[in-house]
Design an enzyme around this catalytic site. Structure first.
Site, PDB file in Angstrom:
ATOM      1  N   HIS A  16     102.991 -55.584  -4.315  1.00 55.01           N
ATOM      2  CA  HIS A  16     104.213 -56.300  -4.690  1.00 55.01           C
ATOM      3  C   HIS A  16     104.169 -56.715  -6.145  1.00 55.01           C
ATOM      4  CE1 HIS A  16     101.364 -59.482  -3.615  1.00 55.01           C
ATOM      5  NE2 HIS A  16     102.024 -60.244  -4.474  1.00 55.01           N
ATOM      6  N   ASP A  18     105.384 -60.098  -8.276  1.00 54.59           N
ATOM      7  CA  ASP A  18     105.800 -61.480  -8.010  1.00 54.59           C
ATOM      8  C   ASP A  18     107.244 -61.758  -8.419  1.00 54.59           C
ATOM      9  OD1 ASP A  18     103.260 -61.914  -7.028  1.00 54.59           O
ATOM     10  OD2 ASP A  18     102.554 -62.999  -8.803  1.00 54.59           O
ATOM     11  N   ARG A  25      89.285 -67.730   2.097  1.00 52.14           N
ATOM     12  CA  ARG A  25      89.436 -67.546   0.650  1.00 52.14           C
ATOM     13  C   ARG A  25      90.406 -68.606   0.148  1.00 52.14           C
ATOM     14  NH1 ARG A  25      93.613 -65.291  -2.201  1.00 52.14           N
ATOM     15  NH2 ARG A  25      93.192 -64.121  -4.081  1.00 52.14           N
TER      16      ARG A  25
END
Length: 166
Positions: A55, A57, A123
């Site tokens: 993608h 942003d 994470r």
């Protein structure tokens, strides 16, 4: 006139964790990801964005001009997976997250990227997006963004060495 200085457009503390295998449409759009322990900003906004899909942003939020991630954990020690990959026709670039590493990049093309799904552990990263566009006064801030701005303002005031007016 000089250009506007960048301002924080959005910031989120993200926690990505492994998700169980999903079937059918749930696996395609990640609807259960947040219920399984992962946090996906797009799912919270109600769109079908998933961090593990390639993608850009700026496509999700046109206001974004610059993206940044501050990693809070170590790849391999705290989690497996979760690597940031930038896709390039000549050669992809892979970033291994390490605590304290700050990665920044333009939010638009050519920053096509994805985050590998986390397969073990959690994470943590502070994800931030910056813009020079003035805030839209007709658009109210969500409560999390308003709280972040209030905290930042108080922190800046606490560090201001100038004497307070009497």
């Amino acid at each position: 006139p000089p250009p506007e200085p960048p301002r924080l457009s959005d910031a989120t503390l993200t926690r990505l964790r492994p998700t169980p295998p999903l079937d059918g449409a749930e696996a395609e759009d990640g609807r259960l990801a947040s219920e399984a322990g992962a946090f996906d900003v797009g799912l919270c906004r109600g769109d079908h964005f998933s961090y593990w899909r390639p993608h850009i942003d700026k496509v999700s939020v046109p206001e974004y001009e610059h993206s940044a991630l501050l990693y809070l954990g170590h790849h391999g020690a705290d989690f497996d997976g979760g690597r940031l990959t930038f896709f390039d026709p000549d050669a992809d670039a892979v970033v291994l997250p390490e605590a304290g590493l700050l990665v920044s990049f333009p939010s638009g093309p050519p920053s096509l990227h994805a985050v590998e799904r986390v397969s073990r552990g959690a994470r943590f990263a502070l994800t931030m997006w910056f813009t020079t566009a003035p805030p839209d006064p007709s658009s109210p801030l969500d409560s999390a963004h308003a709280a972040l701005l209030e905290w930042a303002s108080r922190a800046a005031d606490a560090e201001d060495p100038s004497p307070s007016p009497s």
